[in-house]
Motif scaffolding. Structure first.
Motif, PDB file in Angstrom:
ATOM      1  N   GLN A  84      14.291   6.528   0.185  1.00 50.67           N
ATOM      2  CA  GLN A  84      13.523   7.711  -0.190  1.00 50.67           C
ATOM      3  C   GLN A  84      12.292   7.369  -1.026  1.00 50.67           C
ATOM      4  OE1 GLN A  84      16.078  10.367  -2.336  1.00 50.67           O
ATOM      5  NE2 GLN A  84      16.666   8.825  -3.832  1.00 50.67           N
ATOM      6  N   THR A  85      12.237   6.176  -1.616  1.00 50.31           N
ATOM      7  CA  THR A  85      11.054   5.768  -2.387  1.00 50.31           C
ATOM      8  C   THR A  85       9.987   5.117  -1.516  1.00 50.31           C
ATOM      9  OG1 THR A  85      11.866   3.552  -2.951  1.00 50.31           O
ATOM     10  CG2 THR A  85      12.484   5.366  -4.435  1.00 50.31           C
ATOM     11  N   LEU A  86      10.334   4.750  -0.298  1.00 51.75           N
ATOM     12  CA  LEU A  86       9.407   4.011   0.559  1.00 51.75           C
ATOM     13  C   LEU A  86       8.127   4.764   0.922  1.00 51.75           C
ATOM     14  CD1 LEU A  86      11.786   1.991   2.856  1.00 51.75           C
ATOM     15  CD2 LEU A  86      10.180   1.095   1.169  1.00 51.75           C
ATOM     16  N   PRO A  87       8.165   6.039   1.276  1.00 53.89           N
ATOM     17  CA  PRO A  87       6.896   6.698   1.619  1.00 53.89           C
ATOM     18  C   PRO A  87       5.856   6.577   0.502  1.00 53.89           C
ATOM     19  CG  PRO A  87       8.716   8.056   2.336  1.00 53.89           C
ATOM     20  CD  PRO A  87       9.303   6.932   1.508  1.00 53.89           C
ATOM     21  N   GLN A  88       6.270   6.799  -0.729  1.00 56.18           N
ATOM     22  CA  GLN A  88       5.331   6.694  -1.841  1.00 56.18           C
ATOM     23  C   GLN A  88       4.902   5.245  -2.053  1.00 56.18           C
ATOM     24  OE1 GLN A  88       6.813   7.931  -5.649  1.00 56.18           O
ATOM     25  NE2 GLN A  88       4.834   7.709  -6.635  1.00 56.18           N
ATOM     26  N   SER A  89       5.827   4.321  -1.997  1.00 53.34           N
ATOM     27  CA  SER A  89       5.511   2.909  -2.194  1.00 53.34           C
ATOM     28  C   SER A  89       4.516   2.409  -1.154  1.00 53.34           C
ATOM     29  CB  SER A  89       6.789   2.068  -2.131  1.00 53.34           C
ATOM     30  OG  SER A  89       6.497   0.713  -2.268  1.00 53.34           O
ATOM     31  N   CYS A  90       4.744   2.761   0.084  1.00 52.35           N
ATOM     32  CA  CYS A  90       3.859   2.310   1.160  1.00 52.35           C
ATOM     33  C   CYS A  90       2.478   2.958   1.064  1.00 52.35           C
ATOM     34  CB  CYS A  90       4.504   2.583   2.510  1.00 52.35           C
ATOM     35  SG  CYS A  90       6.040   1.629   2.730  1.00 52.35           S
ATOM     36  N   THR A  91       2.425   4.210   0.651  1.00 49.36           N
ATOM     37  CA  THR A  91       1.149   4.898   0.464  1.00 49.36           C
ATOM     38  C   THR A  91       0.356   4.247  -0.663  1.00 49.36           C
ATOM     39  OG1 THR A  91       2.054   6.970   1.300  1.00 49.36           O
ATOM     40  CG2 THR A  91       0.073   7.129  -0.063  1.00 49.36           C
ATOM     41  N   VAL A  92       1.020   3.931  -1.757  1.00 52.39           N
ATOM     42  CA  VAL A  92       0.358   3.260  -2.880  1.00 52.39           C
ATOM     43  C   VAL A  92      -0.124   1.875  -2.446  1.00 52.39           C
ATOM     44  CG1 VAL A  92       0.761   2.216  -5.156  1.00 52.39           C
ATOM     45  CG2 VAL A  92       1.557   4.534  -4.690  1.00 52.39           C
ATOM     46  N   SER A  93       0.714   1.152  -1.737  1.00 50.97           N
ATOM     47  CA  SER A  93       0.332  -0.182  -1.265  1.00 50.97           C
ATOM     48  C   SER A  93      -0.903  -0.125  -0.382  1.00 50.97           C
ATOM     49  CB  SER A  93       1.478  -0.823  -0.488  1.00 50.97           C
ATOM     50  OG  SER A  93       2.566  -1.049  -1.330  1.00 50.97           O
ATOM     51  N   GLN A  94      -0.952   0.852   0.503  1.00 55.44           N
ATOM     52  CA  GLN A  94      -2.097   0.969   1.397  1.00 55.44           C
ATOM     53  C   GLN A  94      -3.361   1.301   0.622  1.00 55.44           C
ATOM     54  OE1 GLN A  94      -1.360   2.947   5.060  1.00 55.44           O
ATOM     55  NE2 GLN A  94      -3.510   3.296   5.474  1.00 55.44           N
ATOM     56  N   ALA A  95      -3.274   2.187  -0.351  1.00 51.48           N
ATOM     57  CA  ALA A  95      -4.449   2.545  -1.153  1.00 51.48           C
ATOM     58  C   ALA A  95      -4.963   1.336  -1.931  1.00 51.48           C
ATOM     59  CB  ALA A  95      -4.112   3.691  -2.101  1.00 51.48           C
ATOM     60  N   LEU A  96      -4.060   0.578  -2.503  1.00 57.58           N
ATOM     61  CA  LEU A  96      -4.471  -0.605  -3.251  1.00 57.58           C
ATOM     62  C   LEU A  96      -5.045  -1.677  -2.329  1.00 57.58           C
ATOM     63  CD1 LEU A  96      -1.474  -0.830  -5.732  1.00 57.58           C
ATOM     64  CD2 LEU A  96      -3.814  -0.140  -6.270  1.00 57.58           C
ATOM     65  N   ALA A  97      -4.413  -1.882  -1.184  1.00 56.81           N
ATOM     66  CA  ALA A  97      -4.903  -2.873  -0.227  1.00 56.81           C
ATOM     67  C   ALA A  97      -6.266  -2.463   0.329  1.00 56.81           C
ATOM     68  CB  ALA A  97      -3.895  -3.049   0.903  1.00 56.81           C
ATOM     69  N   ARG A  98      -6.487  -1.169   0.497  1.00 60.89           N
ATOM     70  CA  ARG A  98      -7.782  -0.675   0.985  1.00 60.89           C
ATOM     71  C   ARG A  98      -8.902  -1.163   0.070  1.00 60.89           C
ATOM     72  NH1 ARG A  98      -6.724   4.566   0.969  1.00 60.89           N
ATOM     73  NH2 ARG A  98      -5.877   4.459   3.061  1.00 60.89           N
ATOM     74  N   GLU A  99      -8.689  -1.031  -1.234  1.00 59.24           N
ATOM     75  CA  GLU A  99      -9.697  -1.486  -2.204  1.00 59.24           C
ATOM     76  C   GLU A  99      -9.859  -2.999  -2.167  1.00 59.24           C
ATOM     77  OE1 GLU A  99      -9.023  -0.052  -6.177  1.00 59.24           O
ATOM     78  OE2 GLU A  99      -8.422   1.916  -5.430  1.00 59.24           O
TER      79      GLU A  99
END
Length: 108
Positions: A84-99
């Motif tokens: 249940q924590t994965l959607p948020q974790s993956c979204t945060v990871s993508q935002a950070l990786a984008r930068e």
């Protein structure tokens, strides 16, 4: 921010201090990797596309980090409490990786 720090932040979002990376045959082929969580699968597809367009000397480290992330997320997905924590974790990871990867020409 370095990508290894991004991936570490993603792991922290999982709040899984006792989980070790799972072994997976698909962890060796990030372009085919799926977690079963839309946000994570989207991130893995985008990071794979990014890696494929980078110069060969940059690919190895990013591929290894992506494999580690996949293995961690795959293991977390197997546990309902962590899944249940994965959607948020993956979204945060993508935002950070984008930068982090924008200067390399990657759009995540």
């Amino acid at each position: 921010m370095r990508l290894d720090l991004i991936l570490a932040a993603a792991a922290l979002c999982l709040a899984t201090t006792s989980c070790a990376p799972a072994e997976s045959r698909t962890a060796h082929n990030i372009e085919e990797a799926t977690i079963g969580v839309a946000q994570c699968d989207d991130y893995l597809a985008r990071i794979s596309a990014c890696i494929s367009q980078l110069p060969p000397d940059r690919r190895a480290a990013l591929t290894a980090q992506a494999r580690e992330t996949f293995a961690t997320w795959k293991q977390a997905a197997a546990h309902p409490q962590h899944r249940q924590t994965l959607p948020q974790s993956c979204t945060v990871s993508q935002a950070l990786a984008r930068e982090e990867l924008a200067p390399l020409g990657c759009t995540l």
